[in-house]
Design a protein around this motif. Structure first.
Motif, PDB file in Angstrom:
ATOM      1  N   MET A   1      61.218  -4.364  -7.974  1.00 32.64           N
ATOM      2  CA  MET A   1      61.553  -3.164  -8.683  1.00 32.64           C
ATOM      3  C   MET A   1      61.074  -1.938  -7.911  1.00 32.64           C
ATOM      4  O   MET A   1      61.758  -0.924  -7.867  1.00 32.64           O
ATOM      5  CB  MET A   1      60.927  -3.184 -10.077  1.00 32.64           C
ATOM      6  CG  MET A   1      61.409  -2.063 -10.935  1.00 32.64           C
ATOM      7  SD  MET A   1      61.118  -2.356 -12.676  1.00 32.64           S
ATOM      8  CE  MET A   1      59.611  -1.479 -12.910  1.00 32.64           C
ATOM      9  N   ALA A   2      59.909  -2.049  -7.294  1.00 34.66           N
ATOM     10  CA  ALA A   2      59.403  -0.923  -6.521  1.00 34.66           C
ATOM     11  C   ALA A   2      60.293  -0.665  -5.312  1.00 34.66           C
ATOM     12  O   ALA A   2      60.574   0.487  -4.973  1.00 34.66           O
ATOM     13  CB  ALA A   2      57.976  -1.195  -6.077  1.00 34.66           C
ATOM     14  N   ALA A   3      60.763  -1.731  -4.679  1.00 31.38           N
ATOM     15  CA  ALA A   3      61.619  -1.570  -3.500  1.00 31.38           C
ATOM     16  C   ALA A   3      62.944  -0.910  -3.873  1.00 31.38           C
ATOM     17  O   ALA A   3      63.448  -0.057  -3.133  1.00 31.38           O
ATOM     18  CB  ALA A   3      61.869  -2.924  -2.852  1.00 31.38           C
ATOM     19  N   ILE A   4      63.514  -1.263  -5.010  1.00 31.93           N
ATOM     20  CA  ILE A   4      64.771  -0.654  -5.455  1.00 31.93           C
ATOM     21  C   ILE A   4      64.552   0.830  -5.758  1.00 31.93           C
ATOM     22  O   ILE A   4      65.371   1.679  -5.392  1.00 31.93           O
ATOM     23  CB  ILE A   4      65.318  -1.390  -6.694  1.00 31.93           C
ATOM     24  CG1 ILE A   4      65.732  -2.807  -6.302  1.00 31.93           C
ATOM     25  CG2 ILE A   4      66.478  -0.635  -7.307  1.00 31.93           C
ATOM     26  CD1 ILE A   4      66.102  -3.681  -7.470  1.00 31.93           C
ATOM     27  N   THR A   5      63.434   1.152  -6.395  1.00 32.52           N
ATOM     28  CA  THR A   5      63.135   2.547  -6.711  1.00 32.52           C
ATOM     29  C   THR A   5      62.954   3.368  -5.446  1.00 32.52           C
ATOM     30  O   THR A   5      63.472   4.482  -5.332  1.00 32.52           O
ATOM     31  CB  THR A   5      61.870   2.634  -7.588  1.00 32.52           C
ATOM     32  OG1 THR A   5      62.057   1.828  -8.737  1.00 32.52           O
ATOM     33  CG2 THR A   5      61.577   4.057  -7.990  1.00 32.52           C
ATOM     34  N   ILE A   6      62.238   2.844  -4.485  1.00 33.41           N
ATOM     35  CA  ILE A   6      62.014   3.548  -3.223  1.00 33.41           C
ATOM     36  C   ILE A   6      63.332   3.732  -2.488  1.00 33.41           C
ATOM     37  O   ILE A   6      63.623   4.812  -1.961  1.00 33.41           O
ATOM     38  CB  ILE A   6      60.985   2.788  -2.362  1.00 33.41           C
ATOM     39  CG1 ILE A   6      59.609   2.886  -3.019  1.00 33.41           C
ATOM     40  CG2 ILE A   6      60.939   3.335  -0.948  1.00 33.41           C
ATOM     41  CD1 ILE A   6      58.584   1.961  -2.423  1.00 33.41           C
ATOM     42  N   ASP A   7      64.151   2.707  -2.464  1.00 30.59           N
ATOM     43  CA  ASP A   7      65.420   2.789  -1.758  1.00 30.59           C
ATOM     44  C   ASP A   7      66.383   3.752  -2.445  1.00 30.59           C
ATOM     45  O   ASP A   7      67.073   4.529  -1.783  1.00 30.59           O
ATOM     46  CB  ASP A   7      66.057   1.395  -1.666  1.00 30.59           C
ATOM     47  CG  ASP A   7      67.281   1.385  -0.769  1.00 30.59           C
ATOM     48  OD1 ASP A   7      67.208   1.988   0.329  1.00 30.59           O
ATOM     49  OD2 ASP A   7      68.288   0.783  -1.168  1.00 30.59           O
ATOM     50  N   ALA A   8      66.420   3.740  -3.765  1.00 30.24           N
ATOM     51  CA  ALA A   8      67.366   4.575  -4.504  1.00 30.24           C
ATOM     52  C   ALA A   8      66.980   6.048  -4.469  1.00 30.24           C
ATOM     53  O   ALA A   8      67.849   6.920  -4.399  1.00 30.24           O
ATOM     54  CB  ALA A   8      67.465   4.106  -5.947  1.00 30.24           C
ATOM     55  N   THR A   9      65.690   6.350  -4.514  1.00 29.05           N
ATOM     56  CA  THR A   9      65.267   7.747  -4.578  1.00 29.05           C
ATOM     57  C   THR A   9      65.019   8.352  -3.215  1.00 29.05           C
ATOM     58  O   THR A   9      65.051   9.570  -3.068  1.00 29.05           O
ATOM     59  CB  THR A   9      63.983   7.886  -5.413  1.00 29.05           C
ATOM     60  OG1 THR A   9      62.946   7.116  -4.809  1.00 29.05           O
ATOM     61  CG2 THR A   9      64.216   7.446  -6.842  1.00 29.05           C
ATOM     62  N   GLY A  10      64.736   7.540  -2.221  1.00 33.30           N
ATOM     63  CA  GLY A  10      64.447   8.058  -0.887  1.00 33.30           C
ATOM     64  C   GLY A  10      63.036   8.585  -0.729  1.00 33.30           C
ATOM     65  O   GLY A  10      62.680   9.112   0.317  1.00 33.30           O
ATOM     66  N   VAL A  11      62.215   8.452  -1.761  1.00 39.45           N
ATOM     67  CA  VAL A  11      60.820   8.889  -1.679  1.00 39.45           C
ATOM     68  C   VAL A  11      60.044   7.853  -0.880  1.00 39.45           C
ATOM     69  O   VAL A  11      60.279   6.649  -0.988  1.00 39.45           O
ATOM     70  CB  VAL A  11      60.223   9.055  -3.095  1.00 39.45           C
ATOM     71  CG1 VAL A  11      58.762   9.441  -3.027  1.00 39.45           C
ATOM     72  CG2 VAL A  11      61.016  10.076  -3.876  1.00 39.45           C
ATOM     73  N   GLY A  12      59.099   8.283  -0.083  1.00 33.53           N
ATOM     74  CA  GLY A  12      58.316   7.378   0.754  1.00 33.53           C
ATOM     75  C   GLY A  12      57.440   6.435  -0.060  1.00 33.53           C
ATOM     76  O   GLY A  12      57.032   6.743  -1.187  1.00 33.53           O
ATOM     77  N   TYR A  13      57.152   5.305   0.548  1.00 35.23           N
ATOM     78  CA  TYR A  13      56.344   4.278  -0.121  1.00 35.23           C
ATOM     79  C   TYR A  13      54.942   4.787  -0.411  1.00 35.23           C
ATOM     80  O   TYR A  13      54.359   4.478  -1.448  1.00 35.23           O
ATOM     81  CB  TYR A  13      56.287   3.029   0.757  1.00 35.23           C
ATOM     82  CG  TYR A  13      55.436   1.927   0.197  1.00 35.23           C
ATOM     83  CD1 TYR A  13      55.845   1.200  -0.907  1.00 35.23           C
ATOM     84  CD2 TYR A  13      54.198   1.620   0.762  1.00 35.23           C
ATOM     85  CE1 TYR A  13      55.065   0.198  -1.434  1.00 35.23           C
ATOM     86  CE2 TYR A  13      53.418   0.621   0.236  1.00 35.23           C
ATOM     87  CZ  TYR A  13      53.846  -0.085  -0.853  1.00 35.23           C
ATOM     88  OH  TYR A  13      53.073  -1.075  -1.379  1.00 35.23           O
ATOM     89  N   LEU A  14      54.384   5.574   0.491  1.00 41.97           N
ATOM     90  CA  LEU A  14      53.013   6.060   0.301  1.00 41.97           C
ATOM     91  C   LEU A  14      52.901   7.011  -0.887  1.00 41.97           C
ATOM     92  O   LEU A  14      51.819   7.165  -1.457  1.00 41.97           O
ATOM     93  CB  LEU A  14      52.510   6.733   1.574  1.00 41.97           C
ATOM     94  CG  LEU A  14      52.293   5.788   2.751  1.00 41.97           C
ATOM     95  CD1 LEU A  14      51.854   6.568   3.973  1.00 41.97           C
ATOM     96  CD2 LEU A  14      51.279   4.720   2.401  1.00 41.97           C
TER      97      LEU A  14
END
Length: 75
Positions: free
Chosen positions: A1-14
């Protein structure tokens, strides 16, 4: 779920990392608290000392070893 959110929003993982750690810590604390209260009514009664458990395991292993040494029955 975190990976999908990061990919969809473009916000960095950090940017998400502190929130992910906070959420996981919070859920872990709630889980430990709930489990402690759930099992509070059930007293812990040990089955025996370590020698009894070791003896049981060794006895089981030896009995299985004897079963494997017996010749197979003809069909």
């Amino acid at each position: 779920m975190a990976a999908i959110t990061i990919d969809a929003t473009g916000v960095g993982y950090l940017a998400y990392l502190p929130w992910l750690l906070l959420c996981s810590l919070l859920v872990s604390i709630i889980d430990v608290w709930c489990r402690k209260n759930y099992f509070a009514d059930h007293p812990y009664e040990p089955a025996g000392n370590g020698r009894v458990v070791l003896y049981t395991c060794v006895s089981y292993y030896l009995s299985m070893e004897e079963q494997l040494k017996k010749p197979a029955a003809a069909c």
